[in-house]
Design a protein around this motif. Sequence first.
Motif, PDB file in Angstrom:
ATOM      1  N   TRP A  31       2.870   3.445  -7.016  1.00 35.29           N
ATOM      2  CA  TRP A  31       2.872   1.867  -7.744  1.00 35.29           C
ATOM      3  C   TRP A  31       0.904   2.104  -7.238  1.00 35.29           C
ATOM      4  CZ3 TRP A  31       6.093  -1.588  -4.121  1.00 35.29           C
ATOM      5  CH2 TRP A  31       5.927  -3.238  -3.733  1.00 35.29           C
ATOM      6  N   MET A  32       0.656   3.018  -6.304  1.00 38.14           N
ATOM      7  CA  MET A  32      -1.336   2.711  -5.758  1.00 38.14           C
ATOM      8  C   MET A  32      -1.724   3.578  -7.165  1.00 38.14           C
ATOM      9  SD  MET A  32      -1.835   2.981  -1.466  1.00 38.14           S
ATOM     10  CE  MET A  32      -1.139   4.595  -1.629  1.00 38.14           C
ATOM     11  N   SER A  33      -1.119   3.872  -7.745  1.00 45.94           N
ATOM     12  CA  SER A  33      -2.101   4.983  -8.768  1.00 45.94           C
ATOM     13  C   SER A  33      -1.715   4.495 -10.090  1.00 45.94           C
ATOM     14  CB  SER A  33      -1.913   6.202  -8.180  1.00 45.94           C
ATOM     15  OG  SER A  33      -0.618   7.048  -8.481  1.00 45.94           O
ATOM     16  N   ILE A  34      -0.576   5.541 -10.413  1.00 48.46           N
ATOM     17  CA  ILE A  34      -0.089   4.424 -11.940  1.00 48.46           C
ATOM     18  C   ILE A  34       0.171   2.541 -12.184  1.00 48.46           C
ATOM     19  CG2 ILE A  34       2.010   5.024 -13.246  1.00 48.46           C
ATOM     20  CD1 ILE A  34       1.906   7.684 -12.163  1.00 48.46           C
ATOM     21  N   PHE A  35       0.736   2.423 -11.031  1.00 50.18           N
ATOM     22  CA  PHE A  35       1.187   1.165 -11.088  1.00 50.18           C
ATOM     23  C   PHE A  35       0.611  -0.026 -10.769  1.00 50.18           C
ATOM     24  CE2 PHE A  35       5.029   3.718 -11.686  1.00 50.18           C
ATOM     25  CZ  PHE A  35       5.524   3.479 -12.492  1.00 50.18           C
ATOM     26  N   ARG A  36      -1.002   0.559 -10.512  1.00 51.90           N
ATOM     27  CA  ARG A  36      -1.949  -0.298  -9.461  1.00 51.90           C
ATOM     28  C   ARG A  36      -1.445  -1.529 -10.287  1.00 51.90           C
ATOM     29  NH1 ARG A  36      -7.540   1.892  -9.849  1.00 51.90           N
ATOM     30  NH2 ARG A  36      -8.485   0.478  -8.328  1.00 51.90           N
ATOM     31  N   PRO A  37      -2.195  -2.322 -11.843  1.00 50.72           N
ATOM     32  CA  PRO A  37      -1.865  -3.645 -12.427  1.00 50.72           C
ATOM     33  C   PRO A  37      -1.321  -4.390 -11.425  1.00 50.72           C
ATOM     34  CG  PRO A  37      -1.981  -2.067 -13.954  1.00 50.72           C
ATOM     35  CD  PRO A  37      -1.874  -1.423 -12.644  1.00 50.72           C
ATOM     36  N   LEU A  38       0.527  -3.874 -11.220  1.00 50.29           N
ATOM     37  CA  LEU A  38       1.421  -4.345 -10.660  1.00 50.29           C
ATOM     38  C   LEU A  38       1.671  -4.615  -9.140  1.00 50.29           C
ATOM     39  CD1 LEU A  38       3.679  -2.448 -12.825  1.00 50.29           C
ATOM     40  CD2 LEU A  38       3.388  -5.070 -13.747  1.00 50.29           C
ATOM     41  N   GLY A  39       0.210  -4.879  -8.591  1.00 57.03           N
ATOM     42  CA  GLY A  39       0.582  -4.701  -7.243  1.00 57.03           C
ATOM     43  C   GLY A  39      -0.153  -3.541  -6.494  1.00 57.03           C
ATOM     44  N   GLY A  40       0.091  -2.640  -7.350  1.00 59.53           N
ATOM     45  CA  GLY A  40      -0.632  -1.828  -6.069  1.00 59.53           C
ATOM     46  C   GLY A  40      -1.754  -1.604  -5.480  1.00 59.53           C
ATOM     47  N   ASP A  41      -2.836  -2.225  -6.167  1.00 56.83           N
ATOM     48  CA  ASP A  41      -4.377  -2.698  -5.120  1.00 56.83           C
ATOM     49  C   ASP A  41      -3.934  -3.701  -4.027  1.00 56.83           C
ATOM     50  OD1 ASP A  41      -5.824  -1.046  -6.965  1.00 56.83           O
ATOM     51  OD2 ASP A  41      -5.847  -2.913  -8.258  1.00 56.83           O
ATOM     52  N   LEU A  42      -2.397  -4.300  -3.899  1.00 55.68           N
ATOM     53  CA  LEU A  42      -2.970  -5.112  -2.641  1.00 55.68           C
ATOM     54  C   LEU A  42      -2.085  -4.762  -2.235  1.00 55.68           C
ATOM     55  CD1 LEU A  42      -2.840  -8.343  -1.930  1.00 55.68           C
ATOM     56  CD2 LEU A  42      -0.331  -8.804  -2.718  1.00 55.68           C
ATOM     57  N   ILE A  43      -0.601  -3.806  -2.135  1.00 60.50           N
ATOM     58  CA  ILE A  43      -0.396  -2.618  -1.119  1.00 60.50           C
ATOM     59  C   ILE A  43      -1.569  -1.726  -0.648  1.00 60.50           C
ATOM     60  CG2 ILE A  43       1.430  -1.014  -0.659  1.00 60.50           C
ATOM     61  CD1 ILE A  43       2.961  -3.387  -2.020  1.00 60.50           C
ATOM     62  N   PHE A  44      -2.480  -1.510  -1.794  1.00 59.79           N
ATOM     63  CA  PHE A  44      -3.810  -0.302  -0.708  1.00 59.79           C
ATOM     64  C   PHE A  44      -4.258  -1.155   0.654  1.00 59.79           C
ATOM     65  CE2 PHE A  44      -7.602   0.832  -0.581  1.00 59.79           C
ATOM     66  CZ  PHE A  44      -7.701   2.100  -0.069  1.00 59.79           C
ATOM     67  N   LEU A  45      -4.434  -2.685  -0.351  1.00 62.77           N
ATOM     68  CA  LEU A  45      -5.590  -3.581   0.776  1.00 62.77           C
ATOM     69  C   LEU A  45      -5.307  -3.871   1.867  1.00 62.77           C
ATOM     70  CD1 LEU A  45      -7.481  -5.858  -2.109  1.00 62.77           C
ATOM     71  CD2 LEU A  45      -8.390  -3.830  -0.743  1.00 62.77           C
ATOM     72  N   LEU A  46      -3.528  -4.090   1.477  1.00 67.69           N
ATOM     73  CA  LEU A  46      -2.529  -4.537   2.772  1.00 67.69           C
ATOM     74  C   LEU A  46      -2.329  -3.355   3.686  1.00 67.69           C
ATOM     75  CD1 LEU A  46      -0.651  -7.719   1.318  1.00 67.69           C
ATOM     76  CD2 LEU A  46      -2.064  -8.019   2.121  1.00 67.69           C
ATOM     77  N   GLY A  47      -2.514  -2.837   3.403  1.00 72.26           N
ATOM     78  CA  GLY A  47      -1.561  -1.486   4.011  1.00 72.26           C
ATOM     79  C   GLY A  47      -2.717  -0.101   5.287  1.00 72.26           C
ATOM     80  N   VAL A  48      -3.664  -0.414   4.027  1.00 69.20           N
ATOM     81  CA  VAL A  48      -4.315   0.634   4.631  1.00 69.20           C
ATOM     82  C   VAL A  48      -5.036   0.615   5.843  1.00 69.20           C
ATOM     83  CG1 VAL A  48      -6.630  -0.210   3.987  1.00 69.20           C
ATOM     84  CG2 VAL A  48      -6.290   2.669   3.924  1.00 69.20           C
ATOM     85  N   GLY A  49      -5.394   1.983   6.876  1.00 72.25           N
ATOM     86  CA  GLY A  49      -6.263   1.774   8.280  1.00 72.25           C
ATOM     87  C   GLY A  49      -7.214   0.805   7.934  1.00 72.25           C
ATOM     88  N   HIS A  50      -6.854   0.414   8.793  1.00 71.25           N
ATOM     89  CA  HIS A  50      -8.504  -0.928   8.502  1.00 71.25           C
ATOM     90  C   HIS A  50      -9.087  -1.652  10.147  1.00 71.25           C
ATOM     91  CE1 HIS A  50     -11.745  -3.904   7.061  1.00 71.25           C
ATOM     92  NE2 HIS A  50     -11.982  -2.840   6.716  1.00 71.25           N
ATOM     93  N   ASN A  51     -10.019  -0.824  11.209  1.00 69.82           N
ATOM     94  CA  ASN A  51     -10.180  -1.474  11.666  1.00 69.82           C
ATOM     95  C   ASN A  51     -10.542  -2.267  12.361  1.00 69.82           C
ATOM     96  OD1 ASN A  51      -9.065   1.805  12.669  1.00 69.82           O
ATOM     97  ND2 ASN A  51     -11.336   2.370  13.954  1.00 69.82           N
ATOM     98  N   LEU A  52     -11.437  -2.907  11.658  1.00 68.02           N
ATOM     99  CA  LEU A  52     -11.944  -4.360  12.152  1.00 68.02           C
ATOM    100  C   LEU A  52     -10.629  -5.177  11.338  1.00 68.02           C
ATOM    101  CD1 LEU A  52     -14.403  -6.090  12.020  1.00 68.02           C
ATOM    102  CD2 LEU A  52     -14.772  -6.600  10.163  1.00 68.02           C
ATOM    103  N   SER A  53     -10.166  -4.932  10.541  1.00 67.57           N
ATOM    104  CA  SER A  53      -8.872  -5.629  10.168  1.00 67.57           C
ATOM    105  C   SER A  53      -7.676  -5.930  11.202  1.00 67.57           C
ATOM    106  CB  SER A  53      -7.920  -6.129   9.093  1.00 67.57           C
ATOM    107  OG  SER A  53      -9.316  -5.771   7.812  1.00 67.57           O
ATOM    108  N   ILE A  54      -7.323  -4.313  11.805  1.00 65.95           N
ATOM    109  CA  ILE A  54      -6.191  -4.436  13.218  1.00 65.95           C
ATOM    110  C   ILE A  54      -7.181  -5.637  14.309  1.00 65.95           C
ATOM    111  CG2 ILE A  54      -5.426  -2.677  14.914  1.00 65.95           C
ATOM    112  CD1 ILE A  54      -5.740  -0.621  12.710  1.00 65.95           C
TER     113      ILE A  54
END
Length: 249
Positions: A31-54
């Motif tokens: 989803w994050m690599s092949i189907f990026r236009p179908l929400g893959g980028d959003l999945i990455f942005l919402l799910g990746v570990g990011h200490n400031l966002s935590i």
Amino acid sequence: MFVRNESFGSFIRSYQIVSGLVAIHLILFLWMSIFRPLGGDLIFLLGVGHNLSIAQGEVWRLVTPIFMHVSAGHFLFNSFSLVLFGPALERQLGKVRFITVYLLAGIAANIATYYIGGLGYPPHLGASGAIFGLFGIYAYMVLYRKDLIDQDNSQVVMTILVIGLIMTFVNPRINIYAHIFGLIAGAALAPIFLYKLKRFVPKYRHVFDQDEVTFNPNRWKKRRLSPAMKQKLLWAAFILFVIIGVIYR
């Protein structure tokens, strides 16, 4: 213990948690690599570990990175490690305890990354912390519950653990905190989850085939790999995936 003899279908039926985790890895990676236009980028942005966002309240990021990978090598290496070392523990611990300790180790790894890495730590993701938690359980077995693991498998586990720790400090892009504290978390949780666990004895079944030819009862033995050959194939496969993981990282 670590050599898989099951067919694909039998593996899925026997180890449903491991199979489910690998399926989630695959779906999210595609989803994050092949189907990026179908929400893959959003999945990455919402799910990746990011200490400031935590720090700003997005605490789900302590969990979601456990299932996400951004490169083929990263995905293959972690999924292969899970398939190799997860089934024995799933069988020994049971489905509920296995997924519980797996997630707790992964969350502990991300919590350590948050507190030690600080708010400026770069985005991170991957199942490595949880997988090192499994190694922590095995290490505890080797040291304190020798009744749960034999000598040969103990040597395999400790050797691969040492290699994994060396690779942790060799590659600058690896999340050292996740690996170290995932390992510590697994070892710390082991006495709780292994309490009163009896010695694991694998059970094998022969499935009868009505079309099976029976004039040579020893024909299967001739095709069976020797333990030494299985060990060599195991090491060759692991080394291959280590190389792939290093290249893609």
